[in-house]
Design an enzyme around this catalytic site. Structure first.
Site, PDB file in Angstrom:
ATOM      1  NE  ARG A  48      -3.122   0.217   3.138  1.00  0.00           N
ATOM      2  CZ  ARG A  48      -2.533   0.434   4.322  1.00  0.00           C
ATOM      3  NH1 ARG A  48      -1.873   1.564   4.527  1.00  0.00           N
ATOM      4  NH2 ARG A  48      -2.576  -0.465   5.277  1.00  0.00           N
ATOM      5  CE1 TYR A  57     -16.983  10.374 -16.696  1.00  0.00           C
ATOM      6  CE2 TYR A  57     -15.763  10.407 -14.638  1.00  0.00           C
ATOM      7  CZ  TYR A  57     -16.601   9.766 -15.522  1.00  0.00           C
ATOM      8  OH  TYR A  57     -17.064   8.504 -15.229  1.00  0.00           O
ATOM      9  CG  ASP A 101      -8.832  15.491 -15.920  1.00  0.00           C
ATOM     10  OD1 ASP A 101      -8.120  14.874 -16.728  1.00  0.00           O
ATOM     11  OD2 ASP A 101      -9.893  15.036 -15.466  1.00  0.00           O
ATOM     12  CE  LYS A 152     -11.803   7.505 -19.543  1.00  0.00           C
ATOM     13  NZ  LYS A 152     -12.044   6.679 -18.387  1.00  0.00           N
TER      14      LYS A 152
HETATM   15  O1  P1T Z   1     -12.876   6.492 -14.803  1.00  0.00           O
HETATM   16  P1  P1T Z   1     -11.715   7.013 -13.998  1.00  0.00           P
HETATM   17  O2  P1T Z   1     -10.421   6.353 -14.313  1.00  0.00           O
HETATM   18  O3  P1T Z   1     -12.016   7.083 -12.529  1.00  0.00           O
HETATM   19  O4  P1T Z   1     -11.471   8.537 -14.468  1.00  0.00           O
HETATM   20  C1  P1T Z   1     -12.385   9.570 -14.257  1.00  0.00           C
HETATM   21  C2  P1T Z   1     -12.190  10.640 -15.289  1.00  0.00           C
HETATM   22  C3  P1T Z   1     -11.511  11.799 -14.959  1.00  0.00           C
HETATM   23  N1  P1T Z   1     -11.289  12.786 -15.850  1.00  0.00           N
HETATM   24  C4  P1T Z   1     -11.724  12.680 -17.116  1.00  0.00           C
HETATM   25  C5  P1T Z   1     -11.460  13.799 -18.090  1.00  0.00           C
HETATM   26  C6  P1T Z   1     -12.409  11.532 -17.531  1.00  0.00           C
HETATM   27  O5  P1T Z   1     -12.804  11.465 -18.811  1.00  0.00           O
HETATM   28  C7  P1T Z   1     -12.653  10.494 -16.605  1.00  0.00           C
HETATM   29  C8  P1T Z   1     -13.423   9.267 -16.980  1.00  0.00           C
HETATM   30  N2  P1T Z   1     -14.213   9.429 -18.126  1.00  0.00           N
HETATM   31  C9  P1T Z   1     -15.042   8.493 -18.678  1.00  0.00           C
HETATM   32  C10 P1T Z   1     -15.219   7.264 -18.187  1.00  0.00           C
HETATM   33  C11 P1T Z   1     -15.742   8.930 -19.906  1.00  0.00           C
HETATM   34  O6  P1T Z   1     -16.223   8.090 -20.693  1.00  0.00           O
HETATM   35  O7  P1T Z   1     -15.810  10.142 -20.123  1.00  0.00           O
END
Ligand code: P1T
Length: 380
Positions: A47, A99, A171, A196
């Site tokens: 952790r 998002y 972000d 992503k």
């Molecule tokens: O899904 P996660 O890894 O927790 O990430 C969240 C997140 C944060 N910032 C942006 C710009 C994002 O696009 C996302 C996650 N987005 C999607 C799942 C989507 O389809 O837009």
């Protein structure tokens, strides 16, 4: 070292015991100790740190030009870790297009925290600066934004915040460091949904923070260690592997994204195309200044304005898969109002421009002819 070399070698070294070029997946929770409190090596408990995760975190720091990278179990876990450094009475100013899950985290999970969230279009500098006060502790920007592809001027915002005790986080999920490096432009922290483009293959959920200041990095690492949203060794390995081809994939995403945006902008059934590479995009000049390419995310609305046209189009796609997420090698299509941004109340969504006829495309790295043919048959 140039960026393309950093994606492959940045922060990396051969595994000392065997010379393995890729770090092994250290699938272990704990590490032997010689005497209580004295581990055999540098690791004590996974952790706190794990060698495969360390290899990824060093790569993240390298490609974003940060001091330290931290890898989390999701993008939202990374954002949550940063928010935990705030306290009741603090204020956050965030971009007004985000998002849906980030918006939900800010407005629902932190609802009773005593932390105040403001949402504003960061391109309206007067509106943005009018919100700054002694309680402002964090400015949160997504650029380009999800799903409307708004662009915020990172350097201009950093200049406004200079000399004030306010953290500036970006972000960078949509652009990636292949196209935009916020820390070089004056931000303090970069956040990623590594699910992503960094991972790049739609096979892992992961998040990251990359931090410029060493003391802040230490504090955030402590928070992560003490709360536990760390990335497992196998998932760390997958993201690290993804990063090694990031520069190559982004080239094709940009190329295909631009061609899809151009095709859509000439289509009679399309009303508005949201893509920062188009000269007609309201923030094209800022995008051109701070990004070396415009990415593979394209959103658009229908001339009819009809929700049914959007859903029928999405059902007919064959090469594009109708699914949440983005940034993988395969093309995906999404209906933000019904899918990724459904957690934003309808009136807010409409106010911000996330209409029921809005479609978001994550343009992959397939052959452009197949992608355009698929879009054409879905419009038909
Ligand atoms: O899904 P996660 O890894 O927790 O990430 C969240 C997140 C944060 N910032 C942006 C710009 C994002 O696009 C996302 C996650 N987005 C999607 C799942 C989507 O389809 O837009």
């Amino acid at each position: 070292m140039k960026f393309e070399t950093k994606t492959i070698h940045g922060g990396q070294h051969h595994e000392p015991m065997t010379g393995a070029v890729m770090p092994p997946v250290f699938q272990t929770s704990t590490y032997a100790q010689v005497t209580p409190g004295k581990p055999v090596g540098d690791y004590e408990y996974s952790r706190a740190a794990n060698p495969t995760r360390t290899a990824l975190e060093d790569a993240l720091a390298s490609i974003e030009n940060g001091t330290k990278g931290l890898a989390f179990s999701s993008g939202l876990a990374a954002t949550d870790c940063l928010l935990r450094s705030l306290k009741a009475g603090d204020e956050v100013i965030a971009m007004d297009d985000l998002y849906g899950g980030t918006y939900r985290l800010f407005t629902r999970i932190y609802k009773d925290s005593g932390i105040k969230f403001h949402f504003v279009d960061m391109n309206d500098m007067a509106a943005f600066t009018s919100l700054l006060n002694a309680n402002t502790k964090l400015v949160w920007v997504e650029t380009p934004t999800n799903p409307l592809m708004k662009v915020a001027d990172i350097r201009a915002i950093a200049d406004v915040l200079k000399g004030r005790n306010i953290l500036f986080a970006v972000d960078n999920t949509f652009a990636t460091p292949a196209l935009q490096r916020p820390l070089d432009l004056g931000a303090d922290i970069v956040m990623h949904s590594a699910t992503k483009y960094l991972g790049g293959h739609s096979d892992v959920i992961a998040g990251a923070l990359i931090i410029k200041d060493a003391a802040l990095a230490e504090q955030l690492h402590f928070q992560q260690f003490a709360t536990g949203a760390t990335l497992g060794p196998m998932d760390s390995y997958l993201v690290l592997r993804g990063i090694k081809t990031l520069h190559l994939r982004m080239e094709r995403h940009c190329e295909n994204g631009a061609k899809v945006a151009e095709y859509l902008s000439k289509h009679p059934k399309v009303k508005t195309v949201y893509f920062p590479g188009l000269e007609s995009h309201p923030y094209h000049a800022i995008a051109k200044k701070q990004m070396s390419g415009f990415g593979g995310m394209v959103s658009f609305t229908f001339a009819s304005g009809a929700k049914a046209d959007a859903t029928t189009f999405l059902e007919k796609l064959k090469v594009f898969t109708l699914a949440e997420s983005l940034g993988g090698v395969e093309s995906l299509a999404n209906h933000p109002a019904l899918m990724t941004h459904a957690s934003i109340p309808e009136d807010k969504r409409k106010e911000n421009g996330i209409t029921d006829d809005l479609v978001r495309l994550s343009v992959g790295v397939e052959h452009i002819d197949d992608l355009l043919a698929d879009l054409e048959q879905a419009f038909g």
